[in-house]
Design a protein around this motif. Structure first.
Motif, PDB file in Angstrom:
ATOM      1  N   ARG A 313       0.832  -1.189   0.000  1.00  0.00           N
ATOM      2  CA  ARG A 313       0.000   0.000   0.000  1.00  0.00           C
ATOM      3  C   ARG A 313       0.875   1.251   0.000  1.00  0.00           C
ATOM      4  O   ARG A 313       1.945   1.262   0.615  1.00  0.00           O
ATOM      5  CB  ARG A 313      -0.902   0.020   1.241  1.00  0.00           C
ATOM      6  N   PRO A 314       0.413   2.295  -0.645  1.00  0.00           N
ATOM      7  CA  PRO A 314       1.189   3.537  -0.603  1.00  0.00           C
ATOM      8  C   PRO A 314       1.111   4.174   0.779  1.00  0.00           C
ATOM      9  O   PRO A 314       0.193   3.913   1.550  1.00  0.00           O
ATOM     10  CB  PRO A 314       0.507   4.410  -1.664  1.00  0.00           C
ATOM     11  N   ALA A 315       2.085   5.015   1.077  1.00  0.00           N
ATOM     12  CA  ALA A 315       2.096   5.692   2.373  1.00  0.00           C
ATOM     13  C   ALA A 315       0.942   6.690   2.445  1.00  0.00           C
ATOM     14  O   ALA A 315       0.644   7.374   1.463  1.00  0.00           O
ATOM     15  CB  ALA A 315       3.433   6.412   2.574  1.00  0.00           C
ATOM     16  N   PRO A 316       0.252   6.782   3.575  1.00  0.00           N
ATOM     17  CA  PRO A 316      -0.831   7.763   3.718  1.00  0.00           C
ATOM     18  C   PRO A 316      -0.304   9.181   3.543  1.00  0.00           C
ATOM     19  O   PRO A 316       0.860   9.474   3.819  1.00  0.00           O
ATOM     20  CB  PRO A 316      -1.339   7.525   5.151  1.00  0.00           C
ATOM     21  N   ARG A 317      -1.195  10.050   3.088  1.00  0.00           N
ATOM     22  CA  ARG A 317      -0.828  11.435   2.850  1.00  0.00           C
ATOM     23  C   ARG A 317      -1.713  12.359   3.671  1.00  0.00           C
ATOM     24  O   ARG A 317      -2.891  12.077   3.906  1.00  0.00           O
ATOM     25  CB  ARG A 317      -0.966  11.782   1.363  1.00  0.00           C
ATOM     26  N   ASP A 318      -1.145  13.472   4.086  1.00  0.00           N
ATOM     27  CA  ASP A 318      -1.924  14.498   4.772  1.00  0.00           C
ATOM     28  C   ASP A 318      -2.630  15.372   3.727  1.00  0.00           C
ATOM     29  O   ASP A 318      -1.981  15.875   2.803  1.00  0.00           O
ATOM     30  CB  ASP A 318      -1.003  15.371   5.630  1.00  0.00           C
ATOM     31  N   LEU A 319      -3.930  15.521   3.869  1.00  0.00           N
ATOM     32  CA  LEU A 319      -4.677  16.354   2.931  1.00  0.00           C
ATOM     33  C   LEU A 319      -5.919  16.906   3.606  1.00  0.00           C
ATOM     34  O   LEU A 319      -6.372  16.377   4.641  1.00  0.00           O
ATOM     35  CB  LEU A 319      -5.064  15.570   1.685  1.00  0.00           C
ATOM     36  N   ASP A 320      -6.476  17.938   2.998  1.00  0.00           N
ATOM     37  CA  ASP A 320      -7.751  18.503   3.428  1.00  0.00           C
ATOM     38  C   ASP A 320      -8.839  17.794   2.626  1.00  0.00           C
ATOM     39  O   ASP A 320      -9.045  18.068   1.441  1.00  0.00           O
ATOM     40  CB  ASP A 320      -7.770  20.008   3.165  1.00  0.00           C
ATOM     41  N   VAL A 321      -9.528  16.853   3.258  1.00  0.00           N
ATOM     42  CA  VAL A 321     -10.489  16.010   2.545  1.00  0.00           C
ATOM     43  C   VAL A 321     -11.636  16.858   1.997  1.00  0.00           C
ATOM     44  O   VAL A 321     -12.126  16.614   0.891  1.00  0.00           O
ATOM     45  CB  VAL A 321     -11.023  14.900   3.477  1.00  0.00           C
ATOM     46  N   ALA A 322     -12.060  17.868   2.726  1.00  0.00           N
ATOM     47  CA  ALA A 322     -13.183  18.694   2.265  1.00  0.00           C
ATOM     48  C   ALA A 322     -12.822  19.442   0.985  1.00  0.00           C
ATOM     49  O   ALA A 322     -13.593  19.444   0.005  1.00  0.00           O
ATOM     50  CB  ALA A 322     -13.592  19.672   3.372  1.00  0.00           C
ATOM     51  N   GLN A 323     -11.654  20.073   0.949  1.00  0.00           N
ATOM     52  CA  GLN A 323     -11.241  20.791  -0.246  1.00  0.00           C
ATOM     53  C   GLN A 323     -10.996  19.838  -1.409  1.00  0.00           C
ATOM     54  O   GLN A 323     -11.339  20.129  -2.564  1.00  0.00           O
ATOM     55  CB  GLN A 323      -9.965  21.601   0.055  1.00  0.00           C
ATOM     56  N   TRP A 324     -10.407  18.692  -1.095  1.00  0.00           N
ATOM     57  CA  TRP A 324     -10.167  17.707  -2.162  1.00  0.00           C
ATOM     58  C   TRP A 324     -11.493  17.210  -2.752  1.00  0.00           C
ATOM     59  O   TRP A 324     -11.619  17.025  -3.964  1.00  0.00           O
ATOM     60  CB  TRP A 324      -9.363  16.537  -1.598  1.00  0.00           C
ATOM     61  N   ILE A 341     -28.334  17.090 -14.142  1.00  0.00           N
ATOM     62  CA  ILE A 341     -28.347  16.538 -12.781  1.00  0.00           C
ATOM     63  C   ILE A 341     -27.692  17.558 -11.858  1.00  0.00           C
ATOM     64  O   ILE A 341     -26.626  18.110 -12.165  1.00  0.00           O
ATOM     65  CB  ILE A 341     -27.591  15.205 -12.725  1.00  0.00           C
ATOM     66  N   GLU A 342     -28.337  17.828 -10.740  1.00  0.00           N
ATOM     67  CA  GLU A 342     -27.817  18.801  -9.797  1.00  0.00           C
ATOM     68  C   GLU A 342     -26.949  18.106  -8.749  1.00  0.00           C
ATOM     69  O   GLU A 342     -27.386  17.172  -8.070  1.00  0.00           O
ATOM     70  CB  GLU A 342     -28.964  19.528  -9.103  1.00  0.00           C
ATOM     71  N   LEU A 343     -25.703  18.578  -8.650  1.00  0.00           N
ATOM     72  CA  LEU A 343     -24.776  18.055  -7.651  1.00  0.00           C
ATOM     73  C   LEU A 343     -24.776  18.981  -6.444  1.00  0.00           C
ATOM     74  O   LEU A 343     -24.743  20.211  -6.582  1.00  0.00           O
ATOM     75  CB  LEU A 343     -23.354  17.977  -8.214  1.00  0.00           C
ATOM     76  N   SER A 344     -24.772  18.407  -5.236  1.00  0.00           N
ATOM     77  CA  SER A 344     -24.717  19.207  -4.018  1.00  0.00           C
ATOM     78  C   SER A 344     -23.724  18.572  -3.047  1.00  0.00           C
ATOM     79  O   SER A 344     -23.506  17.355  -3.065  1.00  0.00           O
ATOM     80  CB  SER A 344     -26.095  19.320  -3.370  1.00  0.00           C
ATOM     81  N   LEU A 345     -23.149  19.425  -2.223  1.00  0.00           N
ATOM     82  CA  LEU A 345     -22.155  18.952  -1.257  1.00  0.00           C
ATOM     83  C   LEU A 345     -22.447  19.549   0.108  1.00  0.00           C
ATOM     84  O   LEU A 345     -22.629  20.764   0.248  1.00  0.00           O
ATOM     85  CB  LEU A 345     -20.733  19.340  -1.697  1.00  0.00           C
ATOM     86  N   ASP A 346     -22.460  18.690   1.128  1.00  0.00           N
ATOM     87  CA  ASP A 346     -22.615  19.118   2.511  1.00  0.00           C
ATOM     88  C   ASP A 346     -21.349  18.678   3.245  1.00  0.00           C
ATOM     89  O   ASP A 346     -21.185  17.501   3.567  1.00  0.00           O
ATOM     90  CB  ASP A 346     -23.861  18.486   3.128  1.00  0.00           C
ATOM     91  N   ALA A 347     -20.444  19.635   3.490  1.00  0.00           N
ATOM     92  CA  ALA A 347     -19.161  19.296   4.105  1.00  0.00           C
ATOM     93  C   ALA A 347     -18.653  20.489   4.884  1.00  0.00           C
ATOM     94  O   ALA A 347     -19.009  21.635   4.592  1.00  0.00           O
ATOM     95  CB  ALA A 347     -18.141  18.897   3.027  1.00  0.00           C
ATOM     96  N   PRO A 348     -17.809  20.268   5.876  1.00  0.00           N
ATOM     97  CA  PRO A 348     -17.213  21.392   6.609  1.00  0.00           C
ATOM     98  C   PRO A 348     -16.243  22.152   5.706  1.00  0.00           C
ATOM     99  O   PRO A 348     -15.843  21.669   4.651  1.00  0.00           O
ATOM    100  CB  PRO A 348     -16.489  20.706   7.779  1.00  0.00           C
ATOM    101  N   ASP A 349     -15.855  23.330   6.134  1.00  0.00           N
ATOM    102  CA  ASP A 349     -14.928  24.130   5.335  1.00  0.00           C
ATOM    103  C   ASP A 349     -13.596  23.420   5.167  1.00  0.00           C
ATOM    104  O   ASP A 349     -13.015  23.414   4.080  1.00  0.00           O
ATOM    105  CB  ASP A 349     -14.723  25.503   5.985  1.00  0.00           C
ATOM    106  N   THR A 350     -13.086  22.852   6.242  1.00  0.00           N
ATOM    107  CA  THR A 350     -11.830  22.099   6.188  1.00  0.00           C
ATOM    108  C   THR A 350     -11.991  20.823   7.000  1.00  0.00           C
ATOM    109  O   THR A 350     -12.731  20.788   7.994  1.00  0.00           O
ATOM    110  CB  THR A 350     -10.655  22.916   6.759  1.00  0.00           C
ATOM    111  N   LEU A 351     -11.293  19.802   6.575  1.00  0.00           N
ATOM    112  CA  LEU A 351     -11.298  18.538   7.306  1.00  0.00           C
ATOM    113  C   LEU A 351      -9.949  17.859   7.054  1.00  0.00           C
ATOM    114  O   LEU A 351      -9.810  17.020   6.164  1.00  0.00           O
ATOM    115  CB  LEU A 351     -12.449  17.634   6.852  1.00  0.00           C
ATOM    116  N   PRO A 352      -8.906  18.216   7.795  1.00  0.00           N
ATOM    117  CA  PRO A 352      -7.591  17.603   7.588  1.00  0.00           C
ATOM    118  C   PRO A 352      -7.567  16.166   8.082  1.00  0.00           C
ATOM    119  O   PRO A 352      -8.155  15.838   9.121  1.00  0.00           O
ATOM    120  CB  PRO A 352      -6.651  18.496   8.405  1.00  0.00           C
ATOM    121  N   ALA A 353      -6.907  15.324   7.331  1.00  0.00           N
ATOM    122  CA  ALA A 353      -6.797  13.910   7.699  1.00  0.00           C
ATOM    123  C   ALA A 353      -5.588  13.324   7.000  1.00  0.00           C
ATOM    124  O   ALA A 353      -5.045  13.898   6.052  1.00  0.00           O
ATOM    125  CB  ALA A 353      -8.058  13.136   7.325  1.00  0.00           C
TER     126      ALA A 353
END
Length: 467
Positions: A313-324, A341-353
């Motif tokens: 498996r590749p090494a995990p990476r730090d990223l902002d999941v919400a922005q990605w 088709i209408e796309l909608s997203l319900d997510a926090p502003d940032t979510l680092p993981a």
């Protein structure tokens, strides 16, 4: 220096680690430990004996008691001279104590009547009834001083050093250990050798198996220690057997799936080459492009699935999941707009993981692609992202035709596309999602869609504590 090959082979075989040799060496080390413990015990006992029950004190008192009834100084001197000579002769014969014991006898007034050859005036005089130490002729002596009614006796006995005591007793213990060693080593060697025979039989049975034989070992181990090994081997073979069967079925399904677009490509290429009609060639070209696109999509999904099946498996990476996730939805927006088709997203502003990014991409892209592909024109696709500290939750729902409850248990199977769908697909998207979720240690479930319609996919992924 040239060493013949047979000699090198024999040396290599001799130097190879073996369990029998390891057990024998362990027993030898245990003997060395026993030798050291016994030597320490003897030394401690020796020091306690000198401190609590000094033998010189008892000996001096006994000599004085034997002279108590002798009144003639000449007879007393002769008796002590005889004792002096006899004890030192025995001392040299035994060879345990160093040097020579020295004696001095005086009468009640302190006049010397006997002194050992080599006696010299002691630097200090010992108190009656005590044992003291002093330096006599460059060697530490233990001094006894005692008196009775007629005589005063002083004995200077050379003290044995701790090093001398340890050296002599260390040598004296060796013969006993060497005598006991064969009676311990031989049974240990035989027991280990015989105990390894079932393991060697198991190894020979495995070595004699065909490379394609993944059936249980069938050894029927009688020894309790071998049963976990046999069970582990059978479990491993069962997993390998399932993996081989799964891969064989996968190859067969992949060959079957890719055969259809290849047949279309062949047929349409034939039409384009032979047809005289411009309309037929144009239509054949459109079908050819569709078949090529389908084949390319299928090949890419096969590669994605194969990459997810790999153990590394590749090494995990730090990223902002919400922005990605917002960027991923932006990539899917043109296709959704083309199908109204209408796309909608319900997510926090940032979510680092800290996550496995390739696996996350496979999950998100396939779920959104499936939702947009199978949704009806003018429908909705809602994506939600949240976390509760320990888990990352991703939800993709639509209000399309949905999946019947009876088919939901099979939607993650490879190449399963269900029935009643107008959209084309390879049947690998959800299989890729499940494999990616498993690689990340999470779970994916099928549930209800939007407003009681369509279908929803609920993904839970554990987050590392550092995130």
């Amino acid at each position: 220096m040239f060493i013949p090959q047979p000699l090198r082979t024999a040396w290599a075989k001799l130097a190879e680690p073996t369990l029998v040799r390891r057990s024998v060496v362990s027993v030898v080390l245990a003997f060395v430990l026993v030798w050291a413990v016994l030597l320490g015990y003897l030394f401690i006992t020796y020091k306690q004996t000198i401190a609590n029950e000094p033998g010189l004190q008892k000996y001096g008192d006994a000599v004085l008691a034997s002279l108590a009834n002798v009144s003639d100084p000449a007879l007393a001197a002769a008796a002590l001279a005889s004792t002096d000579s006899w004890t030192n002769i025995r001392r040299r014969q035994i060879g345990v104590m160093p040097g020579t014991s020295l004696y001095q006898l005086a009468d009640a007034r302190g006049e010397p009547i006997y002194a050992s050859p080599g006696w010299q005036t002691l630097p200090t005089r010992a108190h009656d009834g005590t044992i003291t130490e002093t330096l006599v002729s460059g060697q530490v002596h233990r001094i006894y001083a005692g008196h009775k009614a007629r005589w005063v006796l002083t004995i200077a006995d050379p003290k044995r050093s701790d090093a001398a005591f340890l050296s002599r007793n260390a040598r004296s213990l060796v013969p006993y250990l060497l005598l006991a060693a064969p009676f311990v080593l031989i049974p240990v060697w035989l027991s280990v050798r015989n105990g390894l025979k079932p393991l060697q039989q198991l190894a020979r049975r495995i070595a004699q198996r065909n490379t394609d034989d993944l059936q249980p070992v069938g050894f029927n181990a009688r020894h309790r220690e071998l049963k976990p090994l046999e069970q582990s081997l059978d479990t491993l073979l069962a997993r390998m057997r399932q993996k081989v069967e799964r891969e064989r079925a996968f190859v067969q399904d992949a060959a079957h799936e890719i055969r259809t677009p290849l047949a279309v490509i062949t047929a349409q290429a034939h039409v384009m080459a032979r047809s005289q009609s411009e309309d037929e060639r144009t239509q054949a070209q459109a079908h050819l492009e569709q078949a090529i696109a389908r084949t390319s999509h299928l090949a890419q999904q096969l590669l994605d699935l194969a990459a997810l099946d790999e153990a590394q498996r590749p090494a995990p990476r730090d990223l902002d999941v919400a922005q990605w996730l917002r960027a991923a939805l932006a990539q899917a927006a043109p296709q959704a707009m083309a199908q109204q088709i209408e796309l909608s997203l319900d997510a926090p502003d940032t979510l680092p993981a800290r996550l496995d990014l390739p696996a996350l991409e496979s999950i998100v892209h396939n779920l959104i692609d499936n939702a947009v592909r199978y949704a009806t024109a003018g429908g909705n696709v809602a994506v939600a992202l949240r976390h509760d500290g320990a888990l990352l939750h991703l939800v993709v729902q639509d209000d399309g035709p949905g999946i019947p409850v009876t088919e939901r248990s099979r939607v993650f199977e490879r190449f399963y596309r269900g029935v009643g769908h107008a959209a084309n697909g390879s049947g690998l998207g959800l299989a890729i999602v499940r494999q990616a979720v498993r690689r990340m240690g999470g779970q994916v479930q099928v549930g209800e869609g939007l407003n009681g319609q369509g279908v929803g996919f609920f993904v839970s992924i554990p987050l590392p504590r550092s995130a």
